[in-house]
Design a protein around this motif. Structure first.
Motif, mmCIF file in Angstrom:
data_model
loop_
_atom_site.group_PDB
_atom_site.id
_atom_site.type_symbol
_atom_site.label_atom_id
_atom_site.label_comp_id
_atom_site.label_asym_id
_atom_site.label_seq_id
_atom_site.Cartn_x
_atom_site.Cartn_y
_atom_site.Cartn_z
ATOM 1 N N ILE A 152 61.615 33.223 23.129
ATOM 2 C CA ILE A 152 61.315 32.455 24.343
ATOM 3 C C ILE A 152 60.353 33.216 25.247
ATOM 4 O O ILE A 152 59.441 32.631 25.857
ATOM 5 N N LEU A 153 60.554 34.545 25.348
ATOM 6 C CA LEU A 153 59.743 35.387 26.246
ATOM 7 C C LEU A 153 59.071 36.514 25.444
ATOM 8 O O LEU A 153 59.377 37.702 25.635
ATOM 9 N N ASN A 195 63.626 40.862 33.209
ATOM 10 C CA ASN A 195 63.681 39.643 34.023
ATOM 11 C C ASN A 195 62.483 39.576 34.970
ATOM 12 O O ASN A 195 61.563 40.398 34.911
ATOM 13 N N ILE A 229 66.005 35.314 22.939
ATOM 14 C CA ILE A 229 65.259 35.487 24.181
ATOM 15 C C ILE A 229 63.862 36.028 23.898
ATOM 16 O O ILE A 229 62.899 35.746 24.617
ATOM 17 N N ALA A 287 61.682 36.679 32.855
ATOM 18 C CA ALA A 287 62.221 35.520 33.561
ATOM 19 C C ALA A 287 63.734 35.592 33.560
ATOM 20 O O ALA A 287 64.344 36.346 32.812
ATOM 21 N N PRO A 317 67.404 34.597 32.632
ATOM 22 C CA PRO A 317 68.006 33.935 31.469
ATOM 23 C C PRO A 317 68.469 32.518 31.790
ATOM 24 O O PRO A 317 68.403 31.637 30.932
ATOM 25 N N TRP A 360 67.083 30.367 33.649
ATOM 26 C CA TRP A 360 65.963 29.433 33.564
ATOM 27 C C TRP A 360 65.710 29.016 32.110
ATOM 28 O O TRP A 360 65.160 27.951 31.855
ATOM 29 N N GLN A 361 66.110 29.883 31.189
ATOM 30 C CA GLN A 361 65.860 29.614 29.773
ATOM 31 C C GLN A 361 67.086 29.028 29.071
ATOM 32 O O GLN A 361 67.050 28.780 27.867
#
Length: 394
Positions: free
Chosen positions: A260-261, A295, A257, A218, A220, A222-223
């Protein structure tokens, strides 16, 4: 050595516009329309990346009709790409992302000026125009105000000739790499046929059936995460080249990150496929131990099959046949894109593993030869850069 502004040696500095703003559309064949992506880092045109417009559109865009010996300079996005317009691409036009610099006659050497405009010294000047803007765009006034060295014409020709010699050696090494790539493609066809999916000779399965994971990352933004100078390597479609991961323009994110992902954390030997934009279908294997994430423009494929060799798969994924399959799946929109389901549903030929391994051994030998040439190419690029710094530094 004298210094002057570009506007002092130019009779014209202008740019074009997007045909759609005037109600025109791109067409399959017609007048060449040059965009930034049509120009490579060494100032060469890639004619396969020209768009095309009608004669009527070309007439309407009269300000940006290109002439032989015009210098093009990219002023948006990839700032500082340059090329000299040659007669073989005419008639041609261009858009607002490329400035057209038309020099006064007989006063300066075209190649010398083109080299200088692509030098670190000039790019450094363009960076000063950025002033906190996320996407750097230069105005025509900015281009006119760029300062360059202007020695005597004989000296310009001497310097340009020296740089041309190095550039010619660079081009030669690149051609050798292309020839080796063609050998691999030819060997693939020789061993597995031009249409391995349709031949009926091999098993055909989906990529999803041979994988334990197919996912993507995704943005960054967006996070709520910002880029930084070190941390977790963040791989984007720009890094995924045809057959290899290019880390010369690396980006990094905080290690958080990966919390998160977690699904898109990369492992060594993961297969990466671009799924958004102009580079759709371009595939590479992540061969590094570095902790990394991706991404939303890159699909991660983690194989779990003992009868599918990664090298065989990689060559297939970058083949014309796979590209045709991608094109049949592409969903249009603001930017072309493939879904993860498209990647999972992609048909894959599965010849006997022994045959795949034989092919992989051949590719490994070719890769060894390519590695030597790439080292030589890097040395030549460094030499060119150092000479340009010497000739064009302030």
């Amino acid at each position: 050595m004298n210094r002057c502004k570009v506007q002092e040696i130019a009779e014209l500095i202008t740019k074009g516009t997007t045909p759609t703003t005037l109600g025109f559309s791109y067409i399959d064949e017609g007048i060449n329309f040059v965009k930034i992506e049509s120009i490579d880092a060494n100032g060469k045109f890639d004619k396969t990346k020209f768009a095309h417009i009608s004669e009527e559109c070309h007439v309407s865009l009269k300000r940006s009709k290109l002439q032989k010996n015009d210098i093009l300079f990219s002023i948006a996005g990839a700032i500082g790409r340059t090329a000299i317009v040659s007669e073989d691409i005419l008639p041609a036009n261009t858009n607002q992302a490329l400035a057209i610099i038309r020099l006064k006659k007989n006063n300066n050497d075209l190649n010398f000026i083109r080299y200088q405009l692509s030098s670190a010294s000039v790019i450094k000047q363009t960076e000063k125009q950025k002033q906190g803007v996320a996407q750097l765009n230069l105005s025509l006034k900015d281009i006119g105000n760029l300062e360059i060295n202007v020695p005597s014409l004989p000296e310009q020709k001497k310097i340009a000739s020296h740089l041309d010699t190095i550039q010619s050696a660079i081009d030669n090494k690149k051609q050798q790499l292309q020839q080796l790539d063609e050998l691999v493609k030819s060997k693939f066809v020789e061993m597995f046929g031009e249409t391995p999916i349709e031949s009926g000779k091999w098993k055909v399965e989906t990529l999803g059936s041979k994988s334990e994971l197919i996912t993507k990352g995704a943005s960054p933004r967006w996070q709520g995460v910002e880029y930084q100078s070190e941390g977790t390597l963040f791989v984007t479609s720009e890094n995924v080249r045809e057959g290899y991961v290019d880390l010369t323009k690396s980006k990094y994110l905080p290690d958080e990150i990966n919390e998160i992902l977690p699904r898109s954390i990369l492992r060594k030997n993961d297969v990466l496929i671009n799924i958004v934009g102009a580079s759709i279908g371009r595939a590479a294997i992540y061969e590094f131990e570095k902790k990394a994430n991706i991404n939303q423009a890159v699909a991660l494929v983690r194989l779990n099959s003992s009868d599918l060799d990664r090298t065989f798969l990689l060559i297939y994924l970058n083949s014309e046949l796979a590209m045709k399959l991608y094109q049949s799946m592409i969903k249009g929109g603001a930017r072309d894109n493939l879904s993860l389901k498209n990647i999972s549903d992609l048909s894959i030929p599965v010849p006997p593993i022994e045959l795949q391994n034989t092919f992989a051994e051949y590719v490994q030998k070719i890769d060894s030869a390519k590695s030597i040439i790439k080292t030589q190419l890097n040395d030549l690029n460094e030499l060119l850069e150092s000479k340009m710094d010497f000739y064009f530094g302030e």
